[in-house]
Design a protein around this motif. Structure first.
Motif, short mmCIF file in Angstrom:
data_model
loop_
_atom_site.label_atom_id
_atom_site.label_comp_id
_atom_site.label_asym_id
_atom_site.label_seq_id
_atom_site.Cartn_x
_atom_site.Cartn_y
_atom_site.Cartn_z
N UNK A 87 0.81 -1.21 0.00
CA UNK A 87 0.00 0.00 0.00
C UNK A 87 0.85 1.28 0.00
N UNK A 88 0.27 2.34 -0.52
CA UNK A 88 0.80 3.68 -0.35
C UNK A 88 0.22 4.23 0.94
N UNK A 89 1.11 4.71 1.83
CA UNK A 89 0.67 5.25 3.11
C UNK A 89 0.76 6.77 3.07
N UNK A 90 -0.34 7.43 3.39
CA UNK A 90 -0.40 8.88 3.46
C UNK A 90 -0.21 9.30 4.91
N UNK A 91 0.68 10.26 5.15
CA UNK A 91 0.98 10.72 6.50
C UNK A 91 0.36 12.10 6.71
N UNK A 92 -0.53 12.19 7.69
CA UNK A 92 -1.20 13.46 7.99
C UNK A 92 -0.26 14.33 8.83
N UNK A 93 -0.17 15.61 8.48
CA UNK A 93 0.73 16.51 9.17
C UNK A 93 0.06 17.69 9.84
N UNK A 94 -1.24 17.90 9.58
CA UNK A 94 -1.97 19.01 10.19
C UNK A 94 -3.36 18.52 10.60
N UNK A 95 -3.96 19.13 11.63
CA UNK A 95 -5.31 18.75 12.02
C UNK A 95 -6.32 19.11 10.91
N UNK A 96 -7.38 18.32 10.84
CA UNK A 96 -8.44 18.62 9.88
C UNK A 96 -9.73 17.90 10.21
N UNK A 97 -10.84 18.60 10.06
CA UNK A 97 -12.16 18.03 10.32
C UNK A 97 -13.13 18.59 9.29
N UNK A 156 -0.14 12.76 -4.52
CA UNK A 156 0.34 11.77 -5.49
C UNK A 156 -0.85 11.25 -6.28
N UNK A 157 -0.78 11.37 -7.58
CA UNK A 157 -1.89 10.95 -8.44
C UNK A 157 -1.54 9.75 -9.32
N UNK A 158 -0.24 9.43 -9.43
CA UNK A 158 0.15 8.27 -10.21
C UNK A 158 1.52 7.79 -9.74
N UNK A 180 -11.02 5.54 -4.88
CA UNK A 180 -11.14 6.85 -4.25
C UNK A 180 -9.73 7.42 -4.14
N UNK A 181 -9.48 8.55 -4.77
CA UNK A 181 -8.13 9.11 -4.77
C UNK A 181 -7.82 9.74 -3.41
N UNK A 182 -6.61 10.25 -3.27
CA UNK A 182 -6.16 10.72 -1.96
C UNK A 182 -6.98 11.90 -1.45
N UNK A 183 -7.34 12.81 -2.32
CA UNK A 183 -8.18 13.93 -1.90
C UNK A 183 -9.53 13.43 -1.38
N UNK A 196 -5.47 14.11 12.78
CA UNK A 196 -4.43 14.74 13.59
C UNK A 196 -3.06 14.42 13.01
N UNK A 197 -2.07 15.28 13.28
CA UNK A 197 -0.70 14.96 12.87
C UNK A 197 -0.27 13.60 13.41
N UNK A 198 0.36 12.83 12.56
CA UNK A 198 0.78 11.49 12.96
C UNK A 198 -0.20 10.40 12.62
N UNK A 199 -1.39 10.75 12.13
CA UNK A 199 -2.31 9.73 11.62
C UNK A 199 -1.73 9.18 10.31
N UNK A 200 -1.74 7.87 10.17
CA UNK A 200 -1.35 7.22 8.93
C UNK A 200 -2.58 6.66 8.25
N UNK A 201 -2.68 6.88 6.94
CA UNK A 201 -3.80 6.33 6.16
C UNK A 201 -3.22 5.38 5.11
N UNK A 202 -3.42 4.08 5.32
CA UNK A 202 -3.05 3.08 4.32
C UNK A 202 -4.15 3.09 3.27
N UNK A 203 -3.81 3.42 2.03
CA UNK A 203 -4.81 3.84 1.05
C UNK A 203 -5.41 2.71 0.22
#
Length: 236
Positions: A87-97, A156-158, A180-183, A196-203
């Motif tokens: 998997x591609x892992x996306x690393x969150x760096x800022x809070x978001x809701x 990352x789109x490709x 479902x793309x990363x956005x 939150x920062x430090x959340x990992x999303x295995x995509x």
């Protein structure tokens, strides 16, 4: 008199990952996983996805399941069908809701290559009985992750995503085949969680998943992100 709390035993250590180009390590918060996010993999699992009527779904693993690339992990108990998922892992760096898709890039710190190791037999039994997947997915030492590559704000789109076992290619696809793309993933997941920062999303993983045995060497890569490896040790 000290007001610092004392504990009956030592609290768990902070889970963290190395960061490319830095001596600092990235502390881990939560581990999110997107289920069935490549069409060909959804089909091989017997559960095709129709994006027009469905939305992404997720499962989580405990941060204590995290291991770094290059490790040797014991073949886990309770299974005879231990599977790899690259998997591609996306690393969150800022809070978001409740983030809009067009603003999702603002939460991205970077990326890493990852493996979601799975007790497939236990997962499928639970899935077919409508039970939680925990015994199949939340497996000790099953969330493998490589070095984090800082790419703040970049989507990352490709890029090729591939995996081999003992030198034989098993998975080979492209990130542009994500359902479902990363956005879209960030926007949707943030409807349910305060990211939150430090959340990992295995995509998600492409087709070609399969079983490994003690002694096997798993190697994978995501183009522009990096490589990952894992050795399967003997059962305990």
């Amino acid at each position: 008199m000290s007001t610092e709390p004392t504990y009956l035993w030592n609290p768990p250590a902070v889970q963290s990952l190395p960061v490319q180009g830095s001596r600092q390590r990235l502390p881990i918060n939560r581990l999110f996983f997107v289920g069935r996010n490549y069409h060909a993999h959804a089909i091989e699992m017997g559960k095709p996805v129709d994006k027009t009527v469905e939305r992404p779904f997720y499962f989580t693993k405990a941060p204590q399941t995290l291991v770094e690339s290059g490790a040797t992990v014991a073949y886990p108990p309770g299974t005879s069908n231990f599977h790899f998922e690259m998997e591609l892992v996306l690393v969150v760096g800022k809070p978001g809701f409740r983030v809009r898709a067009e603003d999702a890039h603002e939460l991205i710190y970077g990326y890493a290559p990852g493996l979601d190791m799975t007790r497939r037999d236990l997962q499928l039994v639970a899935r077919d009985k409508g039970r939680p997947w925990d015994l199949g997915k939340d497996v000790e030492q099953s969330s493998v992750c490589g070095t984090v590559v800082p790419l703040p704000g970049q989507v990352i789109e490709q890029g090729e995503i591939a995996l081999s076992v003992n030198g034989d290619t098993k998975q080979k696809s492209d990130v542009d085949k994500l359902i479902w793309n990363l956005r879209e993933i960030i926007a949707d997941l943030s409807q349910f969680y305060h990211l939150q920062p430090g959340d990992l999303i295995y995509t998600g993983t492409p087709e070609g998943v399969g079983a490994v045995l003690p002694g096997d060497l798993i190697e994978g890569h995501v183009a522009g992100v990096g490589t990952i490896s894992l050795r399967i040790g003997a059962a305990e």
